[in-house]
Design an enzyme around this catalytic site. Structure first.
Site, PDB file in Angstrom:
ATOM      1  N   ASP A   1      17.539   5.443  -5.719  1.00  0.00           N
ATOM      2  CA  ASP A   1      17.954   6.258  -6.860  1.00  0.00           C
ATOM      3  C   ASP A   1      16.986   7.400  -7.158  1.00  0.00           C
ATOM      4  O   ASP A   1      15.851   7.422  -6.683  1.00  0.00           O
ATOM      5  CB  ASP A   1      18.159   5.378  -8.108  1.00  0.00           C
ATOM      6  CG  ASP A   1      17.170   4.223  -8.185  1.00  0.00           C
ATOM      7  OD1 ASP A   1      16.065   4.346  -7.634  1.00  0.00           O
ATOM      8  OD2 ASP A   1      17.503   3.198  -8.794  1.00  0.00           O
TER       9      ASP A   1
ATOM     10  N   ASN B   1      17.848  -5.745 -17.675  1.00  0.00           N
ATOM     11  CA  ASN B   1      19.254  -6.011 -18.002  1.00  0.00           C
ATOM     12  C   ASN B   1      20.047  -6.428 -16.743  1.00  0.00           C
ATOM     13  O   ASN B   1      21.264  -6.370 -16.729  1.00  0.00           O
ATOM     14  CB  ASN B   1      19.908  -4.785 -18.669  1.00  0.00           C
ATOM     15  CG  ASN B   1      19.959  -3.576 -17.731  1.00  0.00           C
ATOM     16  OD1 ASN B   1      19.532  -3.641 -16.580  1.00  0.00           O
ATOM     17  ND2 ASN B   1      20.473  -2.458 -18.225  1.00  0.00           N
TER      18      ASN B   1
ATOM     19  N   HIS C   1      20.129  -4.922 -13.863  1.00  0.00           N
ATOM     20  CA  HIS C   1      20.632  -3.869 -12.965  1.00  0.00           C
ATOM     21  C   HIS C   1      19.913  -3.929 -11.622  1.00  0.00           C
ATOM     22  O   HIS C   1      18.787  -4.428 -11.531  1.00  0.00           O
ATOM     23  CB  HIS C   1      20.551  -2.472 -13.603  1.00  0.00           C
ATOM     24  CG  HIS C   1      19.185  -1.888 -13.760  1.00  0.00           C
ATOM     25  ND1 HIS C   1      18.846  -1.041 -14.788  1.00  0.00           N
ATOM     26  CD2 HIS C   1      18.052  -1.986 -13.023  1.00  0.00           C
ATOM     27  CE1 HIS C   1      17.600  -0.656 -14.667  1.00  0.00           C
ATOM     28  NE2 HIS C   1      17.086  -1.220 -13.609  1.00  0.00           N
TER      29      HIS C   1
ATOM     30  N   GLU D   1      24.219  -0.186 -13.527  1.00  0.00           N
ATOM     31  CA  GLU D   1      24.016  -0.780 -14.841  1.00  0.00           C
ATOM     32  C   GLU D   1      25.130  -1.778 -15.169  1.00  0.00           C
ATOM     33  O   GLU D   1      26.242  -1.677 -14.633  1.00  0.00           O
ATOM     34  CB  GLU D   1      24.012   0.327 -15.909  1.00  0.00           C
ATOM     35  CG  GLU D   1      22.861   1.329 -15.781  1.00  0.00           C
ATOM     36  CD  GLU D   1      21.542   0.812 -16.363  1.00  0.00           C
ATOM     37  OE1 GLU D   1      21.230  -0.374 -16.197  1.00  0.00           O
ATOM     38  OE2 GLU D   1      20.825   1.628 -16.960  1.00  0.00           O
TER      39      GLU D   1
HETATM   40  C1  F6R Z   1      14.099   1.668  -8.963  1.00  0.00           C
HETATM   41  C2  F6R Z   1      15.293   0.893  -9.286  1.00  0.00           C
HETATM   42  C3  F6R Z   1      15.358   0.030 -10.477  1.00  0.00           C
HETATM   43  C4  F6R Z   1      14.078  -0.798 -10.694  1.00  0.00           C
HETATM   44  C5  F6R Z   1      14.190  -1.674 -11.927  1.00  0.00           C
HETATM   45  C6  F6R Z   1      12.930  -2.462 -12.183  1.00  0.00           C
HETATM   46  O1  F6R Z   1      14.288   2.393  -7.762  1.00  0.00           O
HETATM   47  O2  F6R Z   1      16.247   0.973  -8.575  1.00  0.00           O
HETATM   48  O3  F6R Z   1      16.446  -0.855 -10.369  1.00  0.00           O
HETATM   49  O4  F6R Z   1      13.847  -1.581  -9.561  1.00  0.00           O
HETATM   50  O5  F6R Z   1      14.497  -0.893 -13.029  1.00  0.00           O
HETATM   51  O6  F6R Z   1      11.903  -1.575 -12.458  1.00  0.00           O
HETATM   52  P1  F6R Z   1      10.398  -2.080 -12.577  1.00  0.00           P
HETATM   53  O7  F6R Z   1      10.013  -2.564 -11.240  1.00  0.00           O
HETATM   54  O8  F6R Z   1       9.623  -0.872 -12.975  1.00  0.00           O
HETATM   55  O9  F6R Z   1      10.385  -3.166 -13.599  1.00  0.00           O
END
Ligand code: F6R
Length: 253
Positions: A67, A136, A138, A143
């Site tokens: 992303d 959450n 995702h 999402e």
């Molecule tokens: C990032 C991504 C997100 C993160 C997720 C957890 O490329 O795709 O899904 O992996 O938001 O983020 P952290 O590791 O910062 O808790």
């Protein structure tokens, strides 16, 4: 699904890096799907360390990232393109021409989504996808909601995601409200998936991922349907899962 319990973040990172290393060694021209955020940073550090010791070669690797924030240029230090350079690409011998991420500045977001979906398809899909886990539940920026989009798309980030990610920005207002994300299809078609999660803040999401009802309201729960998933998590993140599934060091469910 194989679940590995690590005692802490360092052990989690080493274990995840082990699995990724095995992939790189067995298939030097692998397509790796990569993630940003805090969870994979230790894994990238470990991979860099092994690269520096001469144990890993990234020269034939292709990387496709999950992303990118809309509106951020690759040289913006909050962009995920920048993150990947900082935390991995500039430290190993990967060919920059083989590192792909959505263009946060694309003038035509629809066309950019099609381009990225086609790019992944053209590469023959993903050999190993590394995932973090949103609080959450995702994955990528897919999402929770009534339905999941299968291909790369532009997503309006949930308030909870904006809040969670505001720790990387000067203020919550600065967190972009939209992001491009790989869709659920490319993730689920990856031939191997490695999800890393650490800390108590991930316990509920990890429970939904491993033990919950399979639902678009918890996108990570779809991983229960994939036949080659490694969940590598620390004790704190597994605390709720362990109420249902006892785990010594590892377990296959
Ligand atoms: C990032 C991504 C997100 C993160 C997720 C957890 O490329 O795709 O899904 O992996 O938001 O983020 P952290 O590791 O910062 O808790």
């Amino acid at each position: 699904m194989r679940i590995y319990k690590a005692k802490d973040e360092a052990e989690m990172s080493r274990k995840a890096a082990n699995i990724i290393s095995a992939q790189i060694i067995l298939k030097p021209d692998s397509v790796l799907g990569l993630a940003t955020g805090s969870s994979p940073i230790g894994t990238y550090k470990q991979l860099i360390d092994w690269y520096n010791k001469g144990d890993l070669d990234f020269s034939q690797i292709t990387a496709v990232n999950l992303d990118e924030y809309q509106g951020l240029a690759p040289d913006n230090d909050q962009s995920y393109a920048y993150f990947m350079k900082e935390h991995l690409f500039s430290h190993v011998n990967i060919n920059p021409a083989n590192c792909f991420i959505e263009d946060g500045l694309a003038e035509d977001p629809g066309a950019e989504c099609i381009r990225y979906t086609e790019l992944i398809r053209g590469l023959g899909g993903i050999d190993l996808q590394l995932l973090g886990l949103g609080p959450n539940a995702h994955i990528g920026f897919n999402e929770p909601g009534e339905a999941l989009e299968k291909d790369t798309h532009l997503v309006k980030l949930k308030e909870t995601t904006i809040k969670a990610n505001s720790r990387f920005f000067a203020s919550e207002d600065e967190v972009p409200k939209y992001a491009f994300t790989m869709g659920i299809k490319a993730i689920m078609q990856a031939r191997c998936i490695v999800l890393v999660a650490n800390g108590e803040a991930k316990a509920e999401a990890l429970y939904k991922c491993i033990c919950g009802t399979i639902s678009s309201e918890a996108p990570a729960s779809l991983l229960q349907l994939h036949n080659n998933v490694f969940v590598v998590a620390d004790e704190a993140a597994l605390s709720l899962v362990e109420k249902e599934i006892p785990i010594d060091k590892e377990v296959t469910i």
